[in-house]
Motif scaffolding. Structure first.
Motif, mmCIF file in Angstrom:
data_model
loop_
_atom_site.group_PDB
_atom_site.id
_atom_site.type_symbol
_atom_site.label_atom_id
_atom_site.label_comp_id
_atom_site.label_asym_id
_atom_site.label_seq_id
_atom_site.Cartn_x
_atom_site.Cartn_y
_atom_site.Cartn_z
ATOM 1 N N PHE A 1 11.985 -34.946 -5.641
ATOM 2 C CA PHE A 1 11.555 -33.714 -5.843
ATOM 3 C C PHE A 1 10.189 -33.512 -6.375
ATOM 4 N N PRO A 2 9.089 -34.263 -5.849
ATOM 5 C CA PRO A 2 7.979 -34.613 -6.595
ATOM 6 C C PRO A 2 7.085 -33.344 -6.842
ATOM 7 N N TRP B 1 7.769 -21.668 -4.474
ATOM 8 C CA TRP B 1 7.791 -21.862 -3.066
ATOM 9 C C TRP B 1 8.928 -21.711 -2.517
ATOM 10 N N VAL B 2 8.991 -21.489 -1.095
ATOM 11 C CA VAL B 2 10.323 -21.491 -0.251
ATOM 12 C C VAL B 2 10.424 -22.461 0.518
ATOM 13 N N GLU B 3 11.759 -22.854 0.462
ATOM 14 C CA GLU B 3 12.079 -24.052 1.742
ATOM 15 C C GLU B 3 13.512 -23.286 2.569
ATOM 16 N N THR B 4 13.386 -23.607 3.769
ATOM 17 C CA THR B 4 14.487 -23.088 4.553
ATOM 18 C C THR B 4 15.269 -24.554 5.064
ATOM 19 N N THR C 1 17.698 -30.659 2.770
ATOM 20 C CA THR C 1 19.032 -31.565 2.899
ATOM 21 C C THR C 1 20.131 -30.942 2.119
ATOM 22 N N GLY C 2 19.835 -30.640 1.143
ATOM 23 C CA GLY C 2 20.819 -29.902 0.138
ATOM 24 C C GLY C 2 21.156 -28.577 0.490
ATOM 25 N N LEU C 3 20.102 -27.939 1.329
ATOM 26 C CA LEU C 3 20.536 -26.626 1.776
ATOM 27 C C LEU C 3 21.568 -26.555 3.026
ATOM 28 N N ARG C 4 21.216 -27.597 3.993
ATOM 29 C CA ARG C 4 22.252 -27.794 5.109
ATOM 30 C C ARG C 4 23.488 -28.552 4.665
ATOM 31 N N ARG D 1 23.815 -23.533 3.081
ATOM 32 C CA ARG D 1 22.864 -22.301 2.949
ATOM 33 C C ARG D 1 21.518 -22.100 3.587
ATOM 34 N N GLY D 2 21.094 -21.254 3.623
ATOM 35 C CA GLY D 2 19.979 -20.878 4.732
ATOM 36 C C GLY D 2 18.602 -21.077 4.208
ATOM 37 N N CYS D 3 18.247 -20.644 2.799
ATOM 38 C CA CYS D 3 17.030 -20.606 2.232
ATOM 39 C C CYS D 3 17.055 -20.773 0.782
#
Length: 435
Positions: free
Chosen positions: A82-83, A102-105, A116-119, A123-125
């Protein structure tokens, strides 16, 4: 959520953190407040452990996935995965910019660690906001939504940045309060707990003893030879002796889970435990006596132990346990004992501790001396009330038994009492010094 709603969320977050009494309560309040403010289903607070190069999760709040714990002991992630947290610091903040969220989905094409952790957790985002404290990256605030919910927007990310700043302010305040607490409950010379900390912890320990019968033990120690060291070598050397003994006490106390090592003042120290048996505490006291005797310039230690695991009679207050341990230490010093004296295992200690205040000029830990007669303590047998019908009058000091070998005979009426050891002389320079 409109502007009014977000303002209320900021106020609620700040109030919840301010009301927290422990670090865990604070972490939970921060995570839940951020989750509510961003309409998320889950939130986490993590700290950047720079010395280990990893993010450590402090709390997982909300709808946790399988395997997620609210307060995990070992949920960590290498920073190289997580740089962003370090890149923001070096590339953006150094140039005078502000940390941005920032946002990641889960649908992002690049499978970063968070994607990868969301999947994996369904979780969706997520929105990630760096937490900056004293101009350095402290950690991150993470809030997630389920797949069926609308992804976070840029406005949500901006608001997450605001919430992270509120959390940072709360952390700074908590750190200041913790520093004040340390100053209030820590002995500045040895770094051990002080008398105030012992008072507080002992009261809590006695409440637990009354609630579930947990064994409470108190060891009181008096470092021998400090006055001679101060007079011969100076107070700086005496202070070093106190520090070294404090280290020995801390080391021995580590053998008993949850033990509190403290300096009461001057040459007096103590060790308070809740849980370990009386025999375990006595064994550690014996080890302490051996190690103290090996200290350079010292003359060993007089050590007394009182434990609810021994037959010490009814314990109506924390003060009585302290008085028993103090009396045991007093007896050990009088006998020049190289081993601990234990209340309930030595026939003289309980009688000494329970003697009325006028019978002996005993110093007392929890009550300051007064100019007039000291009131009787209600927790000592027979004190504080007149005998009722059919109730036997408690014996006067020395009544009902012959003096044992070496035991003082109580004075007859009109006979002058012989002075106690050290009574009636002027203290030497440096004697009884409190550091």
């Amino acid at each position: 959520m409109g502007e009014d709603g977000r303002l209320r969320a900021v106020v609620a977050l700040a109030q919840a953190m301010a009301a927290a009494h422990t670090p865990r309560e604070f972490w939970r309040a921060a995570a839940l407040g951020a989750r509510a403010g961003l309409d998320g289903s889950f939130a986490a607070l993590s700290v950047w452990e720079r010395d280990h190069g990893r993010l450590k999760v402090l709390v997982n709040a909300g709808d946790r996935a399988v395997g997620e714990e609210e307060f995990p002991d070992s949920e960590t992630y290498p920073v190289y995965q997580f740089p962003e947290i370090t890149e923001f610091l070096h590339e953006q903040w150094a140039g005078g910019g502000e940390p941005d969220a920032w946002v990641e989905t889960a649908a992002d094409p690049v499978p970063t660690g968070r994607v990868t952790g969301l999947r994996r957790r369904g979780r969706g985002c997520c929105v990630v906001a760096p937490i900056v404290l004293h101009g350095r990256a402290w950690g991150e605030l993470y809030v997630a939504r389920p797949p069926e919910e609308k992804p976070f927007s840029r406005a949500d990310a901006d608001f997450a940045t605001v919430l992270a700043a509120v959390v940072a302010a709360g952390i700074a305040q908590a750190e200041r309060l913790e520093e004040v607490r340390k100053l209030a409950f820590t002995d500045p010379l040895t770094g051990l707990a002080n008398r105030r900390a012992v008072d507080t912890r002992l009261d809590e320990a006695i409440e637990r003893y009354r609630a579930d019968g947990s064994v409470v033990s108190l060891m009181v120690c008096d470092l021998n030879g400090l006055k001679r060291v101060n007079d011969t070598h100076g107070h700086a050397v005496g202070d070093r002796l106190l520090e070294r003994f404090g280290s020995v006490l801390s080391r021995c106390g580590a053998m008993l889970p949850g033990a509190l090592a403290a300096r009461l003042g001057g040459d007096e120290f103590c060790l308070l435990t809740v849980g370990p048996t009386a025999d375990e505490v006595v064994a550690v006291a014996e080890e302490l006596c051996v190690r103290a005797a090996e200290l350079e310039l010292g003359e060993g230690v007089a050590c007394g132990v009182a434990s609810t695991g021994d037959p010490i009679g009814p314990l109506r207050s924390a003060r009585r346990l302290f008085r028993l341990a103090d009396a045991a230490q007093y007896q050990a010093k009088a006998d020049r004992s190289t081993k601990p004296v234990v209340a309930g295992r030595d026939g003289t200690v309980i009688r000494l501790a329970d003697a009325p205040p006028g019978a002996r000029d005993r110093r007392r830990f929890r009550d300051a001396p007064t100019a007039g007669p000291r009131p009787a303590e209600p927790d000592a047998p027979g004190e504080g009330h007149a005998p009722g019908p059919g109730e036997e009058r408690p014996p006067e000091p020395g009544e009902g038994h012959a003096p044992g070998p070496g035991e003082e005979r109580p004075p007859e009426p009109g006979e002058e009492r012989p002075p106690e050891p050290g009574e009636g002389r002027r203290p030497e320079p440096g004697e009884g010094r409190r550091s």
